[in-house]
Enzyme design. Structure first.
Site, PDB file in Angstrom:
ATOM      1  N   HIS A 109      -2.568  -2.197  -9.917  1.00 51.60           N
ATOM      2  CA  HIS A 109      -3.585  -1.554  -9.087  1.00 51.60           C
ATOM      3  C   HIS A 109      -4.776  -2.479  -8.914  1.00 51.60           C
ATOM      4  CE1 HIS A 109      -6.267   1.494  -7.419  1.00 51.60           C
ATOM      5  NE2 HIS A 109      -5.139   2.057  -7.026  1.00 51.60           N
TER       6      HIS A 109
ATOM      7  N   ASP B 258       2.936   5.408  -6.882  1.00 51.14           N
ATOM      8  CA  ASP B 258       4.141   5.121  -6.113  1.00 51.14           C
ATOM      9  C   ASP B 258       5.365   4.867  -6.997  1.00 51.14           C
ATOM     10  OD1 ASP B 258       2.937   5.415  -3.591  1.00 51.14           O
ATOM     11  OD2 ASP B 258       1.959   3.485  -3.854  1.00 51.14           O
TER      12      ASP B 258
ATOM     13  N   HIS C 204       0.880  -1.182   0.000  1.00 50.15           N
ATOM     14  CA  HIS C 204       0.000   0.000   0.000  1.00 50.15           C
ATOM     15  C   HIS C 204       0.917   1.233   0.000  1.00 50.15           C
ATOM     16  CE1 HIS C 204      -3.518   2.356   0.495  1.00 50.15           C
ATOM     17  NE2 HIS C 204      -3.669   2.309   1.802  1.00 50.15           N
TER      18      HIS C 204
HETATM   19  C1  LIG Z   1      -1.471  -2.786  -6.022  1.00 50.02           C
HETATM   20  C2  LIG Z   1      -1.578  -4.292  -5.890  1.00 50.02           C
HETATM   21  C3  LIG Z   1      -1.528  -4.667  -4.375  1.00 50.02           C
HETATM   22  C4  LIG Z   1      -2.909  -4.765  -6.469  1.00 50.02           C
HETATM   23  O1  LIG Z   1      -3.051  -6.116  -6.169  1.00 50.02           O
HETATM   24  P1  LIG Z   1      -4.113  -7.018  -6.930  1.00 50.02           P
HETATM   25  O2  LIG Z   1      -5.427  -6.343  -6.992  1.00 50.02           O
HETATM   26  O3  LIG Z   1      -4.073  -8.359  -6.284  1.00 50.02           O
HETATM   27  O4  LIG Z   1      -3.498  -7.051  -8.389  1.00 50.02           O
HETATM   28  P2  LIG Z   1      -3.717  -8.130  -9.539  1.00 50.02           P
HETATM   29  O5  LIG Z   1      -5.098  -8.717  -9.459  1.00 50.02           O
HETATM   30  O6  LIG Z   1      -3.303  -7.508 -10.806  1.00 50.02           O
HETATM   31  O7  LIG Z   1      -2.691  -9.281  -9.111  1.00 50.02           O
HETATM   32  C5  LIG Z   1      -2.652 -10.494  -9.836  1.00 50.02           C
HETATM   33  C6  LIG Z   1      -1.314 -11.152  -9.618  1.00 50.02           C
HETATM   34  O8  LIG Z   1      -0.293 -10.311 -10.153  1.00 50.02           O
HETATM   35  C7  LIG Z   1       0.694 -10.078  -9.171  1.00 50.02           C
HETATM   36  N1  LIG Z   1       1.159  -8.705  -9.230  1.00 50.02           N
HETATM   37  C8  LIG Z   1       0.395  -7.595  -9.131  1.00 50.02           C
HETATM   38  N2  LIG Z   1       1.185  -6.508  -9.144  1.00 50.02           N
HETATM   39  C9  LIG Z   1       2.460  -6.956  -9.255  1.00 50.02           C
HETATM   40  C10 LIG Z   1       3.685  -6.288  -9.297  1.00 50.02           C
HETATM   41  N3  LIG Z   1       3.783  -4.962  -9.233  1.00 50.02           N
HETATM   42  N4  LIG Z   1       4.798  -7.033  -9.395  1.00 50.02           N
HETATM   43  C11 LIG Z   1       4.718  -8.381  -9.469  1.00 50.02           C
HETATM   44  N5  LIG Z   1       3.556  -9.061  -9.430  1.00 50.02           N
HETATM   45  C12 LIG Z   1       2.439  -8.345  -9.319  1.00 50.02           C
HETATM   46  C13 LIG Z   1      -0.046 -10.284  -7.848  1.00 50.02           C
HETATM   47  O9  LIG Z   1       0.847 -10.544  -6.781  1.00 50.02           O
HETATM   48  C14 LIG Z   1      -0.958 -11.419  -8.170  1.00 50.02           C
HETATM   49  O10 LIG Z   1      -0.207 -12.599  -8.106  1.00 50.02           O
HETATM   50  P3  LIG Z   1      -0.841 -13.951  -7.449  1.00 50.02           P
HETATM   51  O11 LIG Z   1      -2.026 -14.270  -8.301  1.00 50.02           O
HETATM   52  O12 LIG Z   1       0.280 -14.926  -7.516  1.00 50.02           O
HETATM   53  O13 LIG Z   1      -1.230 -13.584  -6.035  1.00 50.02           O
HETATM   54  C15 LIG Z   1      -0.425  -5.008  -6.667  1.00 50.02           C
HETATM   55  O14 LIG Z   1      -0.499  -4.657  -8.032  1.00 50.02           O
HETATM   56  C16 LIG Z   1       0.941  -4.676  -6.102  1.00 50.02           C
HETATM   57  O15 LIG Z   1       1.371  -5.288  -5.127  1.00 50.02           O
HETATM   58  N6  LIG Z   1       1.665  -3.669  -6.720  1.00 50.02           N
HETATM   59  C17 LIG Z   1       2.965  -3.274  -6.256  1.00 50.02           C
HETATM   60  C18 LIG Z   1       2.855  -2.457  -4.981  1.00 50.02           C
HETATM   61  C19 LIG Z   1       2.314  -1.088  -5.259  1.00 50.02           C
HETATM   62  O16 LIG Z   1       2.777  -0.380  -6.134  1.00 50.02           O
HETATM   63  N7  LIG Z   1       1.335  -0.673  -4.434  1.00 50.02           N
HETATM   64  C20 LIG Z   1       0.739   0.646  -4.538  1.00 50.02           C
HETATM   65  C21 LIG Z   1      -0.594   0.608  -5.220  1.00 50.02           C
HETATM   66  S1  LIG Z   1      -1.210   2.244  -5.497  1.00 50.02           S
END
Ligand SMILES: CC(C)(COP(=O)(O)OP(=O)(O)OC[C@H]1O[C@@H](n2cnc3c(N)ncnc32)[C@H](O)[C@@H]1OP(=O)(O)O)[C@@H](O)C(=O)NCCC(=O)NCCS
Length: 428
Positions: free
Chosen positions: A309, A364, A263
């Protein structure tokens, strides 16, 4: 009565009637469905919260009271707070009165400075900020008035009082924590005439001595102010506040949520990632090396900070608002150049990797790089900046919730044994 309070007092009876109307005429209309998938996947896309302050359109991104974010980025944070709370931008008189009011409320009690002084230097600045809010709980107007038998109709008013105090004090506290704990320097007292963002920049000590810094802080506060109601930071505050725990308790819990690495902490993680790459390659790696590194990280199960996201499926306008500053002000700086390169290379690789739903950079990916450029090189501090800005949206949402008599939030939970039996019955 301040103009903000007067405008709210006028609007709140209409908001209450609107809610009464929904409850009376449409109580059983279904608006969202919960499946087994949702139970194990963080309730993604379940429409279960009312939030009028802002909306995240999967394609267009953040809309604050229907204004696209990019139309608001040159406003003052106080204007955006007024807008978040009321649905209207303030006129000049209302803006000035809100700014005066915040200046008057910005004194942080002495006992809080003593706590900051005594806490170990290694404590994370987010934990210090959260602790300071809890320490100040006894200042809560809501709490005092509640003990005196405040009627329910007035809860929003006491919530507004606490909101204004917390919004005014958070930048002072944040800047104080930065200077005292991270720089080991004296705290800078708030300036008697500057506005919220100008003062924040001033109290941080304007590390880059750059006239763009105050403008950057202004924009930083606006883009981090709100992101609808399901966002972890605000969602946890809303839950705690629904038990009528006052804003000091509620916002402290929101900050604790914001502290998580997927987050708010992602801004810090992103700069850490960039610095690690620069260190490993002694500069910016060539294209092939960078691609190989990203692929390796993904294959090792690493999350690439700053990308993806939970709701957005298009570009993040918060990212665009800050990226524009970097591109204009310092396109040749090494941290920005590598961020720029990551923005180019990471999304196609994440897409090819095939898991992520939205490979675009989020806010971010860039916010930390800009803080770094402006001389705030203490990465642990980045989320604190986020918290001092996000409090605008949290407060606006909590004022609304108290205004419409939002009850205790209490969903039911089920056991996996119950779920198995339920599914068995459903399939028989
Ligand atoms: C923001 C976030 C938590 C959203 O999570 P989410 O809704 O579960 O996203 P998705 O549905 O696209 O995720 C599907 C898969 O892709 C992976 N994934 C998503 N973002 C990723 C990233 N930046 N790097 C690597 N893998 C990622 C997830 O871990 C998930 O893997 P899993 O099925 O093995 O658990 C995620 O994209 C993330 O952790 N991003 C990086 C951290 C970040 O920048 N956070 C700030 C957000 S404003």
């Amino acid at each position: 009565m301040s103009n903000l309070k007067a405008v709210l007092a006028k609007k709140i009876p209409e908001w209450r009637m609107e809610v009464q109307d929904f409850l009376k005429n449409y109580p059983d209309v279904e608006i969202s469905q919960i499946t087994v998938w949702h139970l194990f996947r963080g309730l993604r896309n379940v429409r279960s919260i009312i939030c009028n302050t802002s909306h995240v359109d999967p394609q267009k991104g953040l809309l604050i009271r229907n204004f696209p974010l990019l139309d608001l980025i040159d406003k003052a944070p106080e204007e955006v707070f007024f807008l978040l709370c009321t649905g209207d931008l303030p006129d000049q008189k209302s803006l000035l009165s809100l700014q005066d009011e915040l200046r008057e409320r910005s004194t942080v009690p002495d006992y809080v400075w003593q706590i900051i002084h005594q806490i170990p230097d290694e404590t994370h600045p987010m934990a210090i900020l959260s602790l300071c809010l809890l320490a100040m709980q006894k200042e809560s107007v809501f709490w005092k008035r509640y003990l005196d038998g405040m009627p329910k109709e007035d809860y929003w008013e006491a919530t507004l009082e606490d909101s204004l105090n917390i919004i005014a004090m958070l930048p002072v506290l944040a800047a104080g924590i930065y200077r005292q704990k991270l720089l080991n320097e004296d705290v800078i007292e708030p300036h008697p005439t500057l506005d919220l963002a100008g003062n924040f920049a001033y109290m941080l000590g304007n590390p880059s001595n750059d006239e763009m810094f105050a403008n950057f802080i202004k924009r930083f506060m606006i883009v981090h102010s709100d992101h609808e109601g399901g966002y972890v930071g605000v969602h946890s505050s809303r839950l705690v506040n629904s038990a009528l725990s006052d804003l000091y308790y509620s916002i402290s819990s929101g900050i604790n949520g914001l502290a998580g690495p997927i987050h708010g902490l992602a801004n810090q993680q992103m700069v850490k990632y960039v610095l690690q790459i620069l260190g490993k390659f002694n500069g910016i790696p060539g294209d092939d090396d960078l691609k190989k590194l990203i692929w390796n990280d993904l294959r090792n199960g690493k999350i690439i900070p700053g990308f993806g996201h939970a709701v957005l499926r298009g570009e993040d306008p918060r990212f665009l608002a800050l990226y524009g500053i970097g591109k204009k002000a310092y396109p040749d700086e090494i941290v920005f150049r590598l961020v720029d390169k990551l923005i180019q290379f990471v999304p196609p690789i994440l897409s090819e990797h095939g898991k992520i739903k939205n490979p675009n950079p989020n806010i971010d990916a860039i916010s930390g790089a800009l803080l770094y450029h402006f001389g705030i090189k203490e990465l642990d501090f980045y989320t604190v900046m986020f918290a001092a800005s996000h409090v605008l949206g949290i407060c606006a949402q909590l004022i609304y919730n108290q205004a419409i008599f939002n009850p205790l939030v209490r969903p039911r939970s089920v056991t996996t044994a119950w779920l198995s039996q339920y599914l068995e019955k459903a399939n028989s």
